[in-house]
Design an enzyme around this catalytic site. Structure first.
Site, mmCIF file in Angstrom:
data_model
loop_
_atom_site.group_PDB
_atom_site.id
_atom_site.type_symbol
_atom_site.label_atom_id
_atom_site.label_comp_id
_atom_site.label_asym_id
_atom_site.label_seq_id
_atom_site.Cartn_x
_atom_site.Cartn_y
_atom_site.Cartn_z
ATOM 1 N N TRP A 102 0.897 -1.131 0.153
ATOM 2 C CA TRP A 102 -0.141 -0.002 0.018
ATOM 3 C C TRP A 102 0.663 1.300 0.014
ATOM 4 O O TRP A 102 0.536 2.445 -0.655
ATOM 5 C CB TRP A 102 -1.075 -0.061 1.149
ATOM 6 N N ASP A 169 -0.819 6.680 6.717
ATOM 7 C CA ASP A 169 -1.968 5.842 6.295
ATOM 8 C C ASP A 169 -2.287 4.644 7.317
ATOM 9 O O ASP A 169 -1.290 4.078 7.512
ATOM 10 C CB ASP A 169 -1.646 4.861 5.001
ATOM 11 N N LYS A 193 -11.159 -2.435 8.602
ATOM 12 C CA LYS A 193 -10.167 -3.043 9.523
ATOM 13 C C LYS A 193 -10.714 -2.912 11.064
ATOM 14 O O LYS A 193 -10.777 -3.940 11.637
ATOM 15 C CB LYS A 193 -8.559 -2.686 9.604
#
Length: 356
Positions: A102, A169, A193
């Site tokens: 990511w 992030d 999540k």
């Protein structure tokens, strides 16, 4: 049989949150209407959005410190684009730390906007650690990092002290541990999540870092526009935002981030202790950088794969298979995962050792 959900995301949510969200889909606030068919401009939903935004800041200790919280569409992947759009000046540059898939995606998007300096990368070692000792250019418009790496099972346990804005992030460990969140100029996180279902992204940004780029930013990608419209520039993801609010309420009622961190530490210590003790298993991440959200490990003897897989599935465990980039297994132990479920996995690992 109860399922022990180790999915990396979309992932486990608290049972009481699922029940309240399900009830709201049928009848929201005794209105006789479903949550997903009412106007997002209605008084009932505006109250949801206002409380969700305020509670996100409260749980992170950022209330009254110049930050705004937004619930937006597009996932964290759209933020890969929105970060440089809103923070990188026309002739400027940005600094990035490459710690996984990511982070790499964020770097790729930033390169479309201007000079993008990768200050360090753990890619040559298949992202099994967090780089140390890197230097961040003081003339960069911002520094971007990824706090937790779901695929590779690594996590940043320390963050640099910088004079430039730090962007993070936190998709897979938001609200999981106490940090000095005021060190960050911007935090973003996909909900799926630790916060809610897929479909909404939390963005927390310090207002003073915006409006400096000299760029013309399309309204839909302009964070200042979303702040001005109080996270309702367009129709928001109603169900995902409401479910995220329920999860934040659940977390506050538990005792907040400090209490959930204690629980997360206990879960991580339990499973890592078994991985290190049991000769049939080995972890994939460097010990000092192990994630407390995503535990990645391998069987020392692949000939035991079928037996182990059959055992954990029979125990009601779901979602344990590792990502193809690493192989083996990945136990995602997000906030809503009870320690009892972790014990079930540990017991299966012990039994495999006994019968191997």
């Amino acid at each position: 049989m109860k399922k022990h959900n180790y999915s990396a995301g979309p992932s486990i949510l608290p049972q009481e949150v699922l029940e309240k969200a399900a009830a709201a889909v049928l009848d929201f606030n005794n209105s006789g209407l479903s949550l997903i068919e009412i106007s997002h401009r209605s008084k009932d939903f505006v109250a949801v959005m206002d409380e969700a935004r305020a509670l996100a800041l409260e749980l992170l200790g950022l209330q009254g410190k110049g930050y705004q919280a937004l619930f937006l569409h597009g996932g964290a992947s759209l933020e890969f684009l929105m970060v440089p759009y809103n923070l990188m000046t026309k002739a400027g540059k940005a600094a990035y730390l490459d710690t996984g898939t990511w982070a790499s995606g964020a770097i790729k998007e930033a390169k479309s906007f201007g000079e993008t300096v990768v200050v360090a990368s753990s890619k040559p070692e298949n992202y099994n650690h967090i780089p140390k000792g890197y230097a961040v250019p003081t003339d960069a418009d911002y520094f971007h990092c990824t706090s937790n790496n779901t695929i590779f099972g690594t996590q940043m346990h320390d963050f640099p002290n910088l004079e430039i804005p730090m962007v993070c992030d936190m998709s897979s460990d938001i609200f999981s541990r106490e940090l000095d969140f005021s060190k960050f100029g911007m935090i973003y996180a996909g909900a799926q999540k630790n916060m809610g279902p897929a479909g909404v992204t939390l963005v927390i940004v310090k207002e003073e870092i915006l409006g400096r780029t000299g760029r013309t930013i399309p309204n839909m990608l302009n964070l200042q526009q979303h702040i001005e419209k109080e996270s309702m520039y367009n129709t928001p993801p109603v169900f995902a935002t409401y479910t995220s609010l329920l999860t934040l309420q659940w977390l506050k009622n538990l005792g907040g981030v400090s209490e959930i961190e204690k629980r997360n530490n206990a879960k991580a210590e339990l499973i890592y202790a078994e991985i290190d003790r049991n000769p049939l298993f080995k972890g994939t991440a460097v010990v000092e950088d192990r994630s407390k959200m995503n535990v990645t490990f391998l069987l020392e003897n692949e000939g035991l794969t079928e037996k182990f897989d059959s055992a954990w599935k029979a125990a009601g465990i779901s979602g344990l298979a590792g990502h193809r980039s690493v192989g083996g297994y990945r136990a995602s132990i997000y906030n809503a995962m009870p320690i009892e479920s972790v014990q079930v996995l540990v017991d299966v690992m012990k039994e495999l050792e006994r019968t191997a």
